[in-house]
Design a protein around this motif. Structure first.
Motif, PDB file in Angstrom:
ATOM      1  N   THR A 170      -0.240   7.035  -1.168  1.00 42.84           N
ATOM      2  CA  THR A 170      -1.430   7.543  -1.854  1.00 42.84           C
ATOM      3  C   THR A 170      -2.665   6.708  -1.560  1.00 42.84           C
ATOM      4  O   THR A 170      -3.784   7.123  -1.855  1.00 42.84           O
ATOM      5  CB  THR A 170      -1.211   7.533  -3.362  1.00 42.84           C
ATOM      6  OG1 THR A 170      -0.923   6.185  -3.763  1.00 42.84           O
ATOM      7  CG2 THR A 170      -0.056   8.440  -3.765  1.00 42.84           C
ATOM      8  N   GLY A 171      -2.438   5.511  -1.021  1.00 42.38           N
ATOM      9  CA  GLY A 171      -3.541   4.588  -0.774  1.00 42.38           C
ATOM     10  C   GLY A 171      -3.681   3.521  -1.844  1.00 42.38           C
ATOM     11  O   GLY A 171      -4.464   2.579  -1.687  1.00 42.38           O
ATOM     12  N   ASN A 172      -2.934   3.659  -2.929  1.00 44.53           N
ATOM     13  CA  ASN A 172      -2.960   2.636  -3.977  1.00 44.53           C
ATOM     14  C   ASN A 172      -2.426   1.319  -3.432  1.00 44.53           C
ATOM     15  O   ASN A 172      -1.484   1.304  -2.644  1.00 44.53           O
ATOM     16  CB  ASN A 172      -2.129   3.085  -5.170  1.00 44.53           C
ATOM     17  CG  ASN A 172      -2.772   4.238  -5.925  1.00 44.53           C
ATOM     18  OD1 ASN A 172      -3.960   4.478  -5.804  1.00 44.53           O
ATOM     19  ND2 ASN A 172      -1.971   4.956  -6.698  1.00 44.53           N
ATOM     20  N   THR A 173      -3.038   0.232  -3.882  1.00 49.93           N
ATOM     21  CA  THR A 173      -2.653  -1.093  -3.389  1.00 49.93           C
ATOM     22  C   THR A 173      -2.305  -2.028  -4.539  1.00 49.93           C
ATOM     23  O   THR A 173      -2.726  -1.825  -5.682  1.00 49.93           O
ATOM     24  CB  THR A 173      -3.776  -1.725  -2.554  1.00 49.93           C
ATOM     25  OG1 THR A 173      -4.965  -1.816  -3.359  1.00 49.93           O
ATOM     26  CG2 THR A 173      -4.075  -0.892  -1.316  1.00 49.93           C
ATOM     27  N   TYR A 174      -1.523  -3.041  -4.191  1.00 47.55           N
ATOM     28  CA  TYR A 174      -1.171  -4.105  -5.127  1.00 47.55           C
ATOM     29  C   TYR A 174      -1.190  -5.417  -4.356  1.00 47.55           C
ATOM     30  O   TYR A 174      -0.740  -5.476  -3.206  1.00 47.55           O
ATOM     31  CB  TYR A 174       0.214  -3.869  -5.724  1.00 47.55           C
ATOM     32  CG  TYR A 174       0.769  -5.092  -6.421  1.00 47.55           C
ATOM     33  CD1 TYR A 174       1.580  -5.997  -5.743  1.00 47.55           C
ATOM     34  CD2 TYR A 174       0.439  -5.367  -7.744  1.00 47.55           C
ATOM     35  CE1 TYR A 174       2.063  -7.136  -6.355  1.00 47.55           C
ATOM     36  CE2 TYR A 174       0.913  -6.499  -8.362  1.00 47.55           C
ATOM     37  CZ  TYR A 174       1.723  -7.382  -7.668  1.00 47.55           C
ATOM     38  OH  TYR A 174       2.192  -8.509  -8.280  1.00 47.55           O
TER      39      TYR A 174
ATOM     40  N   ILE B 184       0.859  -1.177   0.000  1.00 54.54           N
ATOM     41  CA  ILE B 184       0.000   0.000   0.000  1.00 54.54           C
ATOM     42  C   ILE B 184       0.898   1.231   0.000  1.00 54.54           C
ATOM     43  O   ILE B 184       1.786   1.370   0.849  1.00 54.54           O
ATOM     44  CB  ILE B 184      -0.986  -0.006   1.187  1.00 54.54           C
ATOM     45  CG1 ILE B 184      -1.936   1.187   1.098  1.00 54.54           C
ATOM     46  CG2 ILE B 184      -0.269  -0.038   2.530  1.00 54.54           C
ATOM     47  CD1 ILE B 184      -3.162   1.057   2.014  1.00 54.54           C
ATOM     48  N   ALA B 185       0.669   2.110  -0.966  1.00 55.45           N
ATOM     49  CA  ALA B 185       1.465   3.322  -1.097  1.00 55.45           C
ATOM     50  C   ALA B 185       0.899   4.420  -0.203  1.00 55.45           C
ATOM     51  O   ALA B 185      -0.216   4.310   0.316  1.00 55.45           O
ATOM     52  CB  ALA B 185       1.477   3.787  -2.544  1.00 55.45           C
TER      53      ALA B 185
END
Length: 119
Positions: A54-58, A51-52
């Motif tokens: 920024t809130g982006n996830t992978y 989780i970055a």
């Protein structure tokens, strides 16, 4: 420097759930992303979820739809909710923090927490 302390591992039956937590301290303002990795006996450490800031996830394909990573910036914690656990999820799980360095990302690691999925 960033220090990471994990909690929440344990043993569960197949199909069960566990929640891992990781508390970060130190130079946390420099953390760009946080992640969970895992390592089973005789295998290489592998990325589970990221989780970055920024809130982006992978997510790794093997856990997509079953695991959820979340981050609480106010508490400096990152969590991994693991549902529908399978025996192949058995591993030591490591919390990871990634900070920009002068040349490349700098990785910090927790001590690891054991997750065992068995009937």
């Amino acid at each position: 420097q960033v220090q990471l302390v994990e909690s929440g591992g344990g043993s569960v039956q197949p199909g069960g759930s566990l929640r891992l937590s990781c508390e970060a301290s130190g130079n946390i303002n420099s953390v760009a992303a946080m992640a969970w990795y895992r390592q089973a006996p005789g295998t290489q450490r592998e990325l589970v979820a990221v989780i970055a800031s920024t809130g982006n996830t992978y997510y790794a394909d093997s856990v997509k739809g079953r695991f959820t990573i979340s981050r609480d910036n106010a508490k400096n914690t990152v969590s991994l909710q693991m549902n529908s656990l399978k025996p192949e999820d058995t591993a030591v799980y490591y919390c990871n923090a990634q900070c920009p360095g002068s040349v490349s990302m700098v990785h910090y690691w927790g001590q690891g927490t054991q997750v065992t999925v068995s009937s």
